[in-house]
Scaffold this active site. Sequence first.
Site, mmCIF file in Angstrom:
data_model
loop_
_atom_site.group_PDB
_atom_site.id
_atom_site.type_symbol
_atom_site.label_atom_id
_atom_site.label_comp_id
_atom_site.label_asym_id
_atom_site.label_seq_id
_atom_site.Cartn_x
_atom_site.Cartn_y
_atom_site.Cartn_z
ATOM 1 N N GLU A 179 0.821 -1.221 0.000
ATOM 2 C CA GLU A 179 0.000 0.000 0.000
ATOM 3 C C GLU A 179 0.854 1.271 0.000
ATOM 4 O OE1 GLU A 179 -2.695 0.361 3.346
ATOM 5 O OE2 GLU A 179 -3.562 2.206 2.605
ATOM 6 N N LYS A 221 -2.459 -2.007 -3.199
ATOM 7 C CA LYS A 221 -3.505 -1.123 -2.646
ATOM 8 C C LYS A 221 -3.056 0.319 -2.833
ATOM 9 C CE LYS A 221 -5.968 -0.005 1.652
ATOM 10 N NZ LYS A 221 -6.616 -0.553 2.843
HETATM 11 C C1 5MM Z 1 -5.209 4.861 3.940
HETATM 12 O O1 5MM Z 1 -5.754 4.142 4.997
HETATM 13 C C2 5MM Z 1 -6.126 2.795 4.734
HETATM 14 C C3 5MM Z 1 -7.399 2.729 3.957
HETATM 15 O O2 5MM Z 1 -8.367 3.483 4.636
HETATM 16 P P1 5MM Z 1 -9.214 4.597 3.867
HETATM 17 O O3 5MM Z 1 -10.048 3.855 2.856
HETATM 18 O O4 5MM Z 1 -10.038 5.224 4.965
HETATM 19 O O5 5MM Z 1 -8.258 5.549 3.235
HETATM 20 C C4 5MM Z 1 -6.316 2.076 6.085
HETATM 21 O O6 5MM Z 1 -6.176 0.690 5.961
HETATM 22 C C5 5MM Z 1 -5.332 2.652 7.077
HETATM 23 O O7 5MM Z 1 -4.070 2.133 6.848
HETATM 24 C C6 5MM Z 1 -5.818 2.421 8.486
HETATM 25 O O8 5MM Z 1 -7.184 2.678 8.630
HETATM 26 C C7 5MM Z 1 -5.153 3.408 9.424
HETATM 27 O O9 5MM Z 1 -4.011 2.885 9.868
HETATM 28 P P2 5MM Z 1 -3.105 3.724 10.927
HETATM 29 O O10 5MM Z 1 -1.928 2.854 11.123
HETATM 30 O O11 5MM Z 1 -2.805 5.034 10.281
HETATM 31 O O12 5MM Z 1 -3.926 3.871 12.152
#
Ligand code: 5MM
Length: 347
Positions: A179, A221
């Site tokens: 990602e 991702k």
């Molecule tokens: C970019 O964040 C990821 C996808 O979420 P969105 O669709 O809301 O953008 C998500 O998997 C993200 O990595 C986690 O929710 C947050 O992780 P941290 O480590 O920042 O708490």
Amino acid sequence: MNQYAQELRNTAKAMVAPNQGVLAMDESNGTCNKRFGKEGIEQTEEKRRQYRELILTTPDLGNYISGAILYDETIRQKKEDGTPFTQVMKDGDIIIGIKVDKGAKDLAGHPGEKVTEGLDGLRDRIAEYYQMGARFAKWRAVITIGEGIPTPACIEANAHALARYAALCQEGGLVPIVEPEVLIDGDHTIDRCYEVTDKTLRTVFDQLRTQGVEFDQMILKPSMVISGKQCTQQATPQQVAEQTIKCLRDNVPASVPGIAFLSGGQTPEQAAQHLHLMNSEPLKSLCPWRVTFSYARAIQQPALEHWKGQTNKVAEAQKLLHHRAQCNSAASMGNYSPEMEKQPAMV
Ligand code: 5MM
């Protein structure tokens, strides 16, 4: 040959099966608490557990969600009645995923830029998670667009870490979700986002190749190619879909089984619309990979805002979550229409 190779291929394919996408519910405690804070929800382990139970027990979630990404705290938690969440997922036909990075930290010597940490001890953590039933993992790198950034130092450090993480995952039997997120924050144009995303993806795939990562045993991702949130000239949904697919075609090998986007701060409706356009002609036939979602906020937000920590709102919040999963499932097949949003939200 890796003893897990065939299992990894099968898992990766199942994660991006038709009609399905991945649910990201891997917010670290800090992020989860921040989101709870905005809704006036108590920021405790028990409230986080209740929230994750609400999500995982949503009826028929497995019709639209192939797998869910958990956080270390969550993978060890249980339902109120004592059933482990991992069992709930197995029963609901949802593949268990786990976030294994330790978060984005300031990159030394590069103000405003981050590098994701978590490689130390990762082999052992992967072995433990595999034992617990996890079959895929996630690591997020953060690239910020701004004055003079991102620097090559930031892109290269993050790409190197992503590739080493992915190689360790494959060695240990977990499909790596790779990602690299180019943040939507800022006033940059869609063209600038394209340029940065292109450079980032090119560097990531170079590093994945260097570290011997098997492309048919991973999922990408990415963020979409989109105007910065504060940009005065917002690109149209069709432009976002076109630029995103062009950038991916230029950088992502056809042997990668699937692309599962993050939503990155888009509204739930925007995220569904963009995904739908990428899965509609003329773009659909340009894609050699399955194109689907791995959203967190764009699936969870309406449910979280409705629940607000109240026990008597669980069933209604689950209906909202179900609805977003259904909309994005349709979008991943090119079958979404804004009309779907007008349907009563079943509350
Ligand atoms: C970019 O964040 C990821 C996808 O979420 P969105 O669709 O809301 O953008 C998500 O998997 C993200 O990595 C986690 O929710 C947050 O992780 P941290 O480590 O920042 O708490």
